[in-house]
Scaffold this motif. Structure first.
Motif, PDB file in Angstrom:
ATOM      1  N   LYS A 255       0.851  -1.194   0.000  1.00 26.69           N
ATOM      2  CA  LYS A 255       0.000   0.000   0.000  1.00 26.69           C
ATOM      3  C   LYS A 255       0.882   1.237   0.000  1.00 26.69           C
ATOM      4  CE  LYS A 255      -3.354   2.928   0.348  1.00 26.69           C
ATOM      5  NZ  LYS A 255      -4.273   3.156  -0.801  1.00 26.69           N
ATOM      6  N   THR A 256       0.724   2.053  -1.037  1.00 22.96           N
ATOM      7  CA  THR A 256       1.364   3.359  -1.078  1.00 22.96           C
ATOM      8  C   THR A 256       0.245   4.390  -1.064  1.00 22.96           C
ATOM      9  OG1 THR A 256       3.167   2.452  -2.387  1.00 22.96           O
ATOM     10  CG2 THR A 256       2.964   4.848  -2.356  1.00 22.96           C
ATOM     11  N   TYR A 257       0.213   5.218  -0.035  1.00 20.88           N
ATOM     12  CA  TYR A 257      -0.854   6.228   0.059  1.00 20.88           C
ATOM     13  C   TYR A 257      -0.644   7.327  -0.985  1.00 20.88           C
ATOM     14  CZ  TYR A 257      -3.016   4.264   4.254  1.00 20.88           C
ATOM     15  OH  TYR A 257      -3.694   3.457   5.126  1.00 20.88           O
ATOM     16  N   GLY A 258      -1.700   8.120  -1.177  1.00 17.06           N
ATOM     17  CA  GLY A 258      -1.704   9.184  -2.172  1.00 17.06           C
ATOM     18  C   GLY A 258      -0.525  10.146  -2.054  1.00 17.06           C
ATOM     19  N   ASN A 259      -0.006  10.300  -0.821  1.00 19.07           N
ATOM     20  CA  ASN A 259       1.115  11.223  -0.612  1.00 19.07           C
ATOM     21  C   ASN A 259       2.469  10.558  -0.876  1.00 19.07           C
ATOM     22  OD1 ASN A 259       1.351   9.508   1.546  1.00 19.07           O
ATOM     23  ND2 ASN A 259       1.247  11.074   3.128  1.00 19.07           N
TER      24      ASN A 259
HETATM   25  P1  ADP Z   1      -5.680   6.534  -0.857  1.00 17.97           P
HETATM   26  O1  ADP Z   1      -4.270   6.521  -1.384  1.00 17.97           O
HETATM   27  O2  ADP Z   1      -6.102   5.197  -0.265  1.00 17.97           O
HETATM   28  O3  ADP Z   1      -6.688   7.091  -1.798  1.00 17.97           O
HETATM   29  P2  ADP Z   1      -5.310   9.063   0.480  1.00 17.97           P
HETATM   30  O4  ADP Z   1      -3.842   9.235   0.466  1.00 17.97           O
HETATM   31  O5  ADP Z   1      -6.131   9.773  -0.535  1.00 17.97           O
HETATM   32  O6  ADP Z   1      -5.656   7.491   0.436  1.00 17.97           O
HETATM   33  O7  ADP Z   1      -5.818   9.452   1.961  1.00 17.97           O
HETATM   34  C1  ADP Z   1      -7.063   9.057   2.456  1.00 17.97           C
HETATM   35  C2  ADP Z   1      -7.407   9.910   3.659  1.00 17.97           C
HETATM   36  O8  ADP Z   1      -6.485   9.700   4.769  1.00 17.97           O
HETATM   37  C3  ADP Z   1      -7.348  11.385   3.372  1.00 17.97           C
HETATM   38  O9  ADP Z   1      -8.545  11.962   3.881  1.00 17.97           O
HETATM   39  C4  ADP Z   1      -6.125  11.883   4.111  1.00 17.97           C
HETATM   40  O10 ADP Z   1      -6.353  13.185   4.604  1.00 17.97           O
HETATM   41  C5  ADP Z   1      -6.016  10.950   5.285  1.00 17.97           C
HETATM   42  N1  ADP Z   1      -4.587  10.888   5.754  1.00 17.97           N
HETATM   43  C6  ADP Z   1      -3.535  11.433   5.166  1.00 17.97           C
HETATM   44  N2  ADP Z   1      -2.384  11.184   5.819  1.00 17.97           N
HETATM   45  C7  ADP Z   1      -2.720  10.432   6.888  1.00 17.97           C
HETATM   46  C8  ADP Z   1      -1.994   9.820   7.944  1.00 17.97           C
HETATM   47  N3  ADP Z   1      -0.658   9.943   8.067  1.00 17.97           N
HETATM   48  N4  ADP Z   1      -2.670   9.080   8.853  1.00 17.97           N
HETATM   49  C9  ADP Z   1      -3.991   8.940   8.739  1.00 17.97           C
HETATM   50  N5  ADP Z   1      -4.747   9.490   7.766  1.00 17.97           N
HETATM   51  C10 ADP Z   1      -4.128  10.239   6.851  1.00 17.97           C
END
Ligand code: ADP
Ligand code: ADP
Length: 226
Positions: free
Chosen positions: A11-15
């Motif tokens: 899992k790589t989050y959006g950031n």
């Molecule tokens: P995905 O990649 O699954 O689409 P996102 O990166 O878009 O997920 O983030 C989903 C939600 O989690 C957003 O509302 C974001 O603000 C929130 N979020 C971002 N960073 C963190 C963090 N470090 N811990 C928990 N929640 C976070």
């Protein structure tokens, strides 16, 4: 039979943050399994993927042979998840929350009402069945979440920190409830901060750290290393 098989889950989050870097996990039917690890290790992310709230980046997940990508509805039928946050409508009453949940699974209303009564009673919430759930204590809300996760009688129950913030007396009664479910044949996976909780309840453990499984062993083996 395998209750849960996870292969190379990433899992790589959006950031751009890599929360899971290739998780492999096997949990057998009937097991009581603890997923341990420090804050930020990736436990909630893993559970979020299983409950389809978080999209995985790569890898495969199977629950009792139902693949998350190919057969998500089959997977959901045999899985109950208790997340950490209270995510029910706080203005609704416990009994109605359970009956509505059963409706999502197509369970007939009469059967749903019977099960709602059974689980509310077993979890000590029957007195509160018609109270707006925002009036419940934290421990009661947690038990309501467990009842809701059981309403479709899943074969695998996953709980994220089920006794966080719960006093020791209630924690003990939740432990005996979960042990009873496991003895009835329900496979249970939980995450916990309390090593004592894992020690009391679980036969096998996985330790996750920085998005990787660093240990996959029995509770007995782990305790011998300490
Ligand atoms: P995905 O990649 O699954 O689409 P996102 O990166 O878009 O997920 O983030 C989903 C939600 O989690 C957003 O509302 C974001 O603000 C929130 N979020 C971002 N960073 C963190 C963090 N470090 N811990 C928990 N929640 C976070
Ligand atoms: P745990 O449950 O083991 O405490 P999590 O799975 O909640 O760990 O978080 C794993 C890592 O991913 C943490 O570093 C967290 O900050 C980060 N994270 C969680 N959700 C998001 C998100 N939506 N966007 C970016 N990073 C996130």
């Amino acid at each position: 039979t395998s209750a849960l098989t996870i292969r190379q889950l990433t899992k790589t989050y959006g950031n751009g943050f890599e929360a899971l870097k290739g998780i492999d996990l096997d949990v057998a039917e009937g097991d009581f399994f603890a997923l341990l690890g420090p804050n930020g290790a990736g436990k909630s992310t893993t559970i979020g993927i299983l409950s389809t709230l978080v999209n995985k980046t790569g890898g495969t997940v199977e629950v009792f042979g139902h693949d998350l990508d190919r057969d998500p509805s089959g997977l959901k039928r045999c899985l109950g998840v208790v997340p950490q946050e209270f995510n029910f409508n706080q203005f609704e009453k416990p009994f109605d929350i359970l009956v509505a949940q059963a409706g999502y699974y197509g369970i007939p209303a009469g059967v749903a009402r019977g099960r709602a009564e059974k689980y509310l009673t077993e979890l000590g919430l029957w007195d509160k069945r018609n109270v707006a759930s925002r009036m419940l204590s934290g421990g009661m809300k947690r038990r309501l979440m467990i009842a809701r996760a059981l309403i479709h009688q899943p074969r695998l129950l996953i709980l994220d920190e089920p006794t966080a913030g719960v006093d020791i007396e209630l924690r003990r009664s939740m432990w005996s409830f979960l042990t009873g479910l496991n003895q009835q044949g329900i496979t249970i996976i939980l995450t916990t901060h309390y090593l004592e909780e894992a020690e009391q309840l679980c036969r096998n453990i996985g330790i996750i750290d920085h998005g990787r499984i660093v240990e996959h062993t029995s509770m007995r083996e782990l305790l011998m290393q300490l």
